[in-house]
Scaffold this motif. Structure first.
Motif, mmCIF file in Angstrom:
data_model
loop_
_atom_site.group_PDB
_atom_site.id
_atom_site.type_symbol
_atom_site.label_atom_id
_atom_site.label_comp_id
_atom_site.label_asym_id
_atom_site.label_seq_id
_atom_site.Cartn_x
_atom_site.Cartn_y
_atom_site.Cartn_z
ATOM 1 N N ARG A 101 -14.813 21.418 -12.078
ATOM 2 C CA ARG A 101 -15.211 21.401 -10.933
ATOM 3 C C ARG A 101 -17.261 21.484 -11.087
ATOM 4 N NH1 ARG A 101 -12.794 23.583 -6.015
ATOM 5 N NH2 ARG A 101 -14.301 22.142 -5.312
ATOM 6 N N GLU A 102 -17.319 22.801 -11.751
ATOM 7 C CA GLU A 102 -18.523 23.024 -11.472
ATOM 8 C C GLU A 102 -19.855 22.069 -12.461
ATOM 9 O OE1 GLU A 102 -21.321 26.683 -13.381
ATOM 10 O OE2 GLU A 102 -19.228 26.452 -13.820
ATOM 11 N N HIS A 151 -19.532 18.918 -10.116
ATOM 12 C CA HIS A 151 -20.169 19.085 -9.283
ATOM 13 C C HIS A 151 -22.758 19.229 -9.764
ATOM 14 C CE1 HIS A 151 -17.897 21.946 -6.866
ATOM 15 N NE2 HIS A 151 -17.060 21.003 -6.825
ATOM 16 N N LYS A 152 -22.295 19.794 -10.932
ATOM 17 C CA LYS A 152 -23.687 19.480 -11.627
ATOM 18 C C LYS A 152 -24.201 18.247 -11.663
ATOM 19 C CE LYS A 152 -24.144 24.414 -12.905
ATOM 20 N NZ LYS A 152 -24.096 24.733 -14.329
ATOM 21 N N ALA A 195 -25.402 16.321 -8.499
ATOM 22 C CA ALA A 195 -26.329 16.683 -7.582
ATOM 23 C C ALA A 195 -27.528 16.402 -8.529
ATOM 24 C CB ALA A 195 -26.286 18.631 -7.788
ATOM 25 N N ASN A 235 -15.303 18.451 4.531
ATOM 26 C CA ASN A 235 -16.599 18.705 5.199
ATOM 27 C C ASN A 235 -17.541 17.460 5.249
ATOM 28 O OD1 ASN A 235 -15.797 21.579 4.409
ATOM 29 N ND2 ASN A 235 -15.614 20.974 2.075
ATOM 30 N N SER A 278 -20.765 18.157 2.720
ATOM 31 C CA SER A 278 -21.304 18.633 1.445
ATOM 32 C C SER A 278 -20.808 18.238 -0.040
ATOM 33 C CB SER A 278 -20.038 18.937 0.968
ATOM 34 O OG SER A 278 -19.601 19.659 0.393
ATOM 35 N N GLU A 328 -20.832 18.891 -2.749
ATOM 36 C CA GLU A 328 -19.811 19.419 -3.848
ATOM 37 C C GLU A 328 -18.361 18.613 -3.242
ATOM 38 O OE1 GLU A 328 -20.017 23.510 -3.214
ATOM 39 O OE2 GLU A 328 -21.637 23.838 -4.603
ATOM 40 N N THR A 329 -18.329 18.811 -2.260
ATOM 41 C CA THR A 329 -16.923 17.581 -1.446
ATOM 42 C C THR A 329 -17.182 16.575 -2.236
ATOM 43 O OG1 THR A 329 -16.722 18.765 -0.142
ATOM 44 C CG2 THR A 329 -15.473 17.330 -0.024
ATOM 45 N N ALA A 367 -18.562 15.037 -4.889
ATOM 46 C CA ALA A 367 -18.183 14.794 -6.118
ATOM 47 C C ALA A 367 -16.596 15.890 -6.877
ATOM 48 C CB ALA A 367 -18.980 16.765 -6.751
ATOM 49 N N ASP A 368 -16.345 16.633 -5.201
ATOM 50 C CA ASP A 368 -14.469 16.986 -5.791
ATOM 51 C C ASP A 368 -13.848 15.539 -5.724
ATOM 52 O OD1 ASP A 368 -15.086 19.042 -6.532
ATOM 53 O OD2 ASP A 368 -14.468 20.141 -4.324
ATOM 54 N N GLN A 425 -14.099 12.737 -8.433
ATOM 55 C CA GLN A 425 -13.684 13.660 -9.848
ATOM 56 C C GLN A 425 -12.198 13.209 -9.315
ATOM 57 O OE1 GLN A 425 -13.518 17.296 -10.572
ATOM 58 N NE2 GLN A 425 -13.887 17.294 -13.251
#
Length: 261
Positions: free
Chosen positions: A78-79, A82-83, A86, A151, A177, A179-180, A182-183, A186
């Motif tokens: 996940r990290e 996210h990168k 982003a 989010n 978000s 990050e959301t 990106a989630d 995925q």
């Protein structure tokens, strides 16, 4: 006739490396020491100017998603996911706000039916000084049957698809978000390549912007319907509600099968 008609340099196109059909061919994205015009790196994620400017009058850029030539979004932590997103969103927005372009496209080709030439996972950003934004998409193509919302980010499946089958969309509201976002991307790519259709090997992700919203469409790719290619007829599949329920159960339900770490 209102269309965006852009010149493609076929002479440069002939010189581009290609390993989509043969993985044993040279991969320029693995040859990091010889990459040029690098703009930013974050670990093994690299954003650089495209060496092969096949679209005349444009500025083309590439986002190499990592150093593993055989990995793709469902394989990332996940990290790392996210990168990747982003960095892509940051440079897309930077180019959109630069004042140099009427429109900037942000997209991903993956697999032999996607229109790409390199197997190594990457995304592309292309800036156009002249391009009619109103002709690029219809907002209705990015709306559909609700799957999930978190989010300030929504995941759905198109009920007015751009082409036809299994098109998953993400809608990002201002203040949502990343990050959301990106989630959800995925999750969508994992579903398309593992559950949607047996042996689906190709997909695209297309990013859009309008009214302070970001949209992303995940489109499974196979031989495109002649009804669409020849006559612009879009198909609405009967199983979109079943797909929505299946994605909810696999990734969001109490007994979900898949969780990315």
């Amino acid at each position: 006739m209102k269309i965006n008609l852009i010149k493609f340099n076929t002479d440069i196109g002939k010189t581009k490396p290609e390993n989509m059909s043969d993985a044993n061919n040279y991969c320029p994205f693995c040859d990091v020491e010889n990459l040029t015009n690098i703009i930013e790196t974050d670990g093994d994620i690299i954003f650089l100017k495209n060496k092969y400017i096949v679209i005349e009058g444009s500025d083309q850029f590439v986002l190499i998603e990592g150093n593993n030539c055989h990995a793709d979004m469902p394989d990332y932590s996940r990290e790392h996911m996210h990168k990747v997103i982003a960095m892509g969103i940051k440079h897309w927005q930077k180019l959109l706000n630069s004042g140099k372009y009427e429109e900037v496209l942000f997209f991903k080709n993956f697999g032999p039916m996607s229109g790409g030439t390199i197997r190594h996972a990457h995304m592309q950003i292309v800036g156009f000084p002249k391009l009619n934004s109103e002709l690029l998409f219809q907002v209705e193509e990015l709306q559909g049957i609700f799957i999930a919302e978190e989010n300030g980010v929504e995941l759905n499946i198109s009920n007015f698809p751009r082409v036809g089958f299994g098109e998953l969309n993400v809608i990002f509201q201002r203040g949502g978000s990343l990050e959301t976002l990106a989630d959800f991307l995925q999750i969508g790519v994992h579903y398309l390549t593992h559950y949607f259709r047996k042996k689906l090997s190709s997909y695209n992700i297309f990013f859009y912007h309008r009214d302070e919203k970001i949209f992303a469409k995940m489109m499974p790719r196979f031989a495109t319907s002649p009804y669409f290619v020849g006559y612009n007829i879009h198909f609405q599949p009967r199983n979109i509600y079943q797909i929505a329920q299946e994605v909810q159960k696999i990734y969001f339900g109490a007994d979900k099968k898949i969780s990315f770490k």
